[in-house]
Scaffold this active site. Structure first.
Site, PDB file in Angstrom:
ATOM      1  N   THR A 163      40.778  40.810  -4.652  1.00  0.00           N
ATOM      2  CA  THR A 163      41.828  40.714  -5.264  1.00  0.00           C
ATOM      3  C   THR A 163      41.702  41.250  -6.822  1.00  0.00           C
ATOM      4  O   THR A 163      40.723  40.405  -7.667  1.00  0.00           O
ATOM      5  CB  THR A 163      42.679  39.458  -5.305  1.00  0.00           C
ATOM      6  OG1 THR A 163      42.954  39.381  -3.764  1.00  0.00           O
ATOM      7  CG2 THR A 163      44.071  39.737  -5.872  1.00  0.00           C
TER       8      THR A 163
ATOM      9  N   GLY B  80      38.266  32.207  -5.203  1.00  0.00           N
ATOM     10  CA  GLY B  80      37.649  30.810  -4.905  1.00  0.00           C
ATOM     11  C   GLY B  80      36.292  30.797  -5.217  1.00  0.00           C
ATOM     12  O   GLY B  80      35.471  31.770  -4.908  1.00  0.00           O
TER      13      GLY B  80
ATOM     14  N   ARG C 238      63.855   3.909  11.237  1.00  0.00           N
ATOM     15  CA  ARG C 238      64.767   3.474   9.949  1.00  0.00           C
ATOM     16  C   ARG C 238      66.133   3.789  10.250  1.00  0.00           C
ATOM     17  O   ARG C 238      66.597   4.614  10.942  1.00  0.00           O
ATOM     18  CB  ARG C 238      64.665   4.981   8.859  1.00  0.00           C
ATOM     19  CG  ARG C 238      65.573   4.820   7.612  1.00  0.00           C
ATOM     20  CD  ARG C 238      65.049   3.767   6.955  1.00  0.00           C
ATOM     21  NE  ARG C 238      65.948   3.934   5.564  1.00  0.00           N
ATOM     22  CZ  ARG C 238      66.068   2.815   4.642  1.00  0.00           C
ATOM     23  NH1 ARG C 238      65.223   2.082   4.490  1.00  0.00           N
ATOM     24  NH2 ARG C 238      66.720   3.107   3.648  1.00  0.00           N
TER      25      ARG C 238
ATOM     26  N   THR D 295      51.549  33.714   0.257  1.00  0.00           N
ATOM     27  CA  THR D 295      50.821  34.865  -0.507  1.00  0.00           C
ATOM     28  C   THR D 295      49.600  35.154  -0.453  1.00  0.00           C
ATOM     29  O   THR D 295      49.338  36.361  -1.225  1.00  0.00           O
ATOM     30  CB  THR D 295      51.373  34.745  -2.013  1.00  0.00           C
ATOM     31  OG1 THR D 295      51.150  33.502  -2.431  1.00  0.00           O
ATOM     32  CG2 THR D 295      53.109  34.718  -1.868  1.00  0.00           C
TER      33      THR D 295
ATOM     34  N   GLU E 200      45.964  35.866   1.560  1.00  0.00           N
ATOM     35  CA  GLU E 200      45.269  36.459   2.895  1.00  0.00           C
ATOM     36  C   GLU E 200      46.488  37.244   3.413  1.00  0.00           C
ATOM     37  O   GLU E 200      46.911  37.709   4.535  1.00  0.00           O
ATOM     38  CB  GLU E 200      45.021  35.589   3.949  1.00  0.00           C
ATOM     39  CG  GLU E 200      43.770  34.719   3.582  1.00  0.00           C
ATOM     40  CD  GLU E 200      42.473  35.555   3.717  1.00  0.00           C
ATOM     41  OE1 GLU E 200      42.599  36.569   4.457  1.00  0.00           O
ATOM     42  OE2 GLU E 200      41.590  35.221   2.921  1.00  0.00           O
TER      43      GLU E 200
END
Length: 714
Positions: free
Chosen positions: A170, A209, A343, A454, A456
């Site tokens: 990218t 990354g 609850r 958003t 891959e």
């Protein structure tokens, strides 16, 4: 809630023999009339685990170890350090070798590798994605785009983490448009080297990354130029940093992306290259090679087909995110539904006891519809994983198989990742203020999974790819499209459209229903009716867009692009409808594998809830296009509400079948603590009432006074 998990099956201990309470009489169906419908939790859990059950359970056990947990409250620097250390734990436990060749110590088990990877989201999404960068992207690129020489040279170090690496595709200026990336790798025959260069700021590799701190090497994607010809995007192995000093090598620079909205255990960063020279042999040349004299050759002569083949080898990222998103949805629903059974809020049907949240219809609507979608997404994800394994194992590896795999991944990854975000948010809100506490994980998981939509592949762009494939198939076989689960398109399309638009279909339905809501409900809930409605919507949407775009390829480029753009929204909606149909069909196919009668009844209700929820969501389309009469359309919501009542007694069984123990959930409100609090409160008020010492409620006192006054006047 059970506190222990059976390590053999992965199903919480004690649940295997649990039977659900009988549904209320009004919820009975012919299938359940012969006996009480009950869910076989253990068998259902095995079905959900799928083909790679053993691998999933091993990975899930690893993800349940405290040393792999996400520690909330760390700075991003601390989180990065912890996540990198956790990668070594994965290596030491043999969790990263499955997909690599046996020649370098792997197992050539592509499906098992992804199945195990998907479970790591349980521990920490940052760990999962950082592992994905190292072995699913960086290592996978060397594996699938390189040759045996590259494997021998680099894969052992990648597998052992001796070579932490990056996947540098990218660019800041070219996100989804990979074909247009601006980084170049120009071959210099005099030195036998490629010169890698980023010519301007927008060409910097971004959001990468491992780039900010840990990466020692990268697979860099660049335009391959040799002898003055650009042969398109290729992959190159490049050293980034000195292993000793961790400083960038000459000509290489970068920046830290800093703190993100989530996944802060990953050191995302930017990379740029200033005429960096690398050996010719660093070209990962499985699909394209440059000889010493600069001559280019490829086993795939078509540049376009070559490009998509190279990118197609990297589809496992989308397959991995699809399954991981489904796992996150399961975690959220198990916690939220467990909490909702404990609850209590408001005195709806009793003067003394409050109602549990899950008995409220709206709460059921919020959670059960998402539970049904999660089951559908889970079964579809398993089909995608099996298709992926068939292709990458070589069992079914034709061009058509690869195209089908890429289209299937592009269809399902958007739906599952969007669904995970929606489910995490809805579950958070359904748990009130407790859901907002970090200790209950909804907010943390929601932040970490946000970017799944958003990366891959941007979800909207992926759905556009699916739409283009549907259009291509429609154009290729106008009246006999047979892609995926799509049946043949309606014969005599023009006649069919005329009937729908004149309202004749609606009139026919009204007559058939004979004014009977019961008959209308029976028709709408029928499996074949659901399939017809869901399939017809896809068919019609594709056919209408295809008709609108007919001849666009003969127009001047700018006019053709403008025409396509004017129908882009319809295209993407058609692709999403197609993906939803794939999920519905996967759910229906899974029902065929269920042998226990009670489980089959309950899962059929859940499948019907999924199908009817899709129809209800798009009810305006069905009404406007004459596919449903107004009367039949009104029955959709009514029947959904009936299904909620039927499913309610089985809700805990359905989420217990996910097989998560407390070490996986790690949510305080899923431990049974709320039930203890509620029981304590109810016991307190019972004792107070029994003692006769309880203060009188003002409203009761006022009512008594009014009654006494009335009596005295009478």
């Amino acid at each position: 809630m059970t506190e222990l998990a059976d390590r053999t099956t992965g199903i919480p201990a004690g649940n295997a023999s649990r039977t659900s309470p009988a549904p209320s009489p009004q919820a009975a169906t012919p299938a359940a009339a012969a006996g009480t419908a009950a869910v076989d939790v253990a068998a259902l859990g095995e079905l959900l685990l799928g083909k790679w059950a053993d691998t999933r359970l091993k990975s899930r056990a690893l993800a349940g170890r405290p040393e792999l947990y996400k520690t909330e409250g760390l700075t991003h620097t601390e989180h990065r350090k912890r996540a990198f250390g956790q990668l070594r734990i994965l290596v030491d436990n043999g969790a990263v070798h499955r997909a690599f060749p046996t020649s370098v110590g792997g197992a050539d088990d592509h499906g098992g590798n992804v199945a195990g990877f998907q479970e790591l989201v349980i521990a920490d999404p940052s760990l999962q994605i950082k592992a994905g960068v190292q072995w699913g992207l960086f290592g996978s690129a060397v594996n699938h785009l390189g040759t045996a020489e590259h494997h021998e040279k680099w894969l052992p170090g990648i597998m052992s983490l001796d070579i932490p690496g990056c996947f540098a595709m990218t660019e800041t200026g070219h996100g989804s448009d990979v074909a247009s990336i601006a980084t170049t790798a120009t071959y210099d025959p005099a030195s036998g080297e490629f010169v890698v260069h980023t010519p301007f700021r927008a060409a910097w590799k971004d959001y990468i990354g491992n780039a900010a701190a840990d990466g020692l090497a990268a697979v860099v994607f660049a335009q391959l130029v040799t002898k003055g010809v650009n042969h398109g995007v290729h992959a190159f192995y490049m050293d980034l940093r000195d292993p000793g000093t961790k400083e960038f090598l000459p000509g290489i620079g970068g920046e830290d992306d800093g703190v993100k909205g989530g996944l802060n255990g990953i050191d995302n960063g930017r990379l740029h290259f200033t005429r960096v020279r690398i050996p010719r042999t660093n070209l990962l040349n499985r699909y394209g090679n440059v000889a010493a004299d600069g001559s280019y050759s490829s086993p795939i002569p078509s540049p376009g087909r070559r490009f998509f083949t190279m990118l197609g080898t990297l589809v496992q990222g989308r397959v991995s995110l699809d399954g991981a998103a489904v796992t996150a949805s399961k975690l959220a629903l198990k916690t939220a539904i467990q909490y909702a059974t404990e609850r209590r809020q408001f005195n709806a049907s009793s003067q003394t006891d409050e109602e549990v949240l899950l008995d409220y219809q709206r709460h059921q609507r919020r959670l059960f519809t998402r539970l049904a979608t999660t089951y559908a997404a889970s079964f579809a994800s398993e089909q995608l994983l099996q298709k992926f394994d068939d292709v990458f194992s070589g069992r079914s590896d034709t061009d058509e198989d690869r195209q089908d795999l890429e289209t299937l991944a592009a269809a399902l990854k958007p739906l599952s990742t969007w669904h995970a975000l929606d489910t995490l948010q809805e579950c958070r809100e359904a748990c009130g203020g407790a859901g907002f506490l970090i200790e209950n994980r909804f907010a943390s998981l929601r932040a970490d999974l946000d970017v799944y939509a958003t990366f891959e592949g941007d979800n909207t762009v992926l759905l556009q790819l699916v739409a283009k494939r549907l259009l291509a198939d429609y154009a290729k076989e106008f009246r006999s499209v047979n892609f995926g689960v799509l049946a043949r398109y309606v014969v005599g399309q023009a006649t069919g459209v005329a009937i729908h638009r004149t309202g004749l279909r609606g009139v026919a339905q009204f007559v058939a229903d004979s004014g009977s809501v019961q008959k209308a409900a029976l028709a709408i809930k029928d499996e074949s009716s659901q399939r017809t409605l869901l399939t017809d919507r896809v068919q019609t949407m594709v056919a209408e867009v295809a008709a609108a775009l007919k001849g666009a390829n003969k127009l001047p480029q700018h006019q053709g692009a403008a025409l396509f753009n004017s129908h882009q929204n319809e295209l993407i909606e058609a692709a999403q409808a197609h993906a939803e149909l794939l999920q519905w069909e996967a759910f229906t196919e899974a029902l065929g594998k269920v042998t226990d009668p009670g489980t089959k009844v309950v899962l059929t209700w859940l499948r019907d809830l999924f199908g009817l929820s899709l129809i209800e969501k798009n009810l305006s389309w069905y009404l406007m296009n004459g596919r449903l009469s107004m009367q039949r359309g009104r029955t959709v919501g009514e029947y959904i509400n009936r299904l909620l009542v039927k499913i309610r007694p089985h809700a805990l069984d359905l989420v217990d079948a996910f097989g998560f123990g407390p070490e996986h959930l790690r949510a305080e409100i899923a431990t049974g603590a709320e039930k203890l609090r509620q029981d304590e409160a109810r016991a307190y008020f019972r004792r107070q009432r029994a003692s006769g010492q309880a203060p009188v409620d003002e409203k009761i006192l006022l009512a008594r006074t009014a009654r006494d006054n009335k009596a005295s006047r009478g």
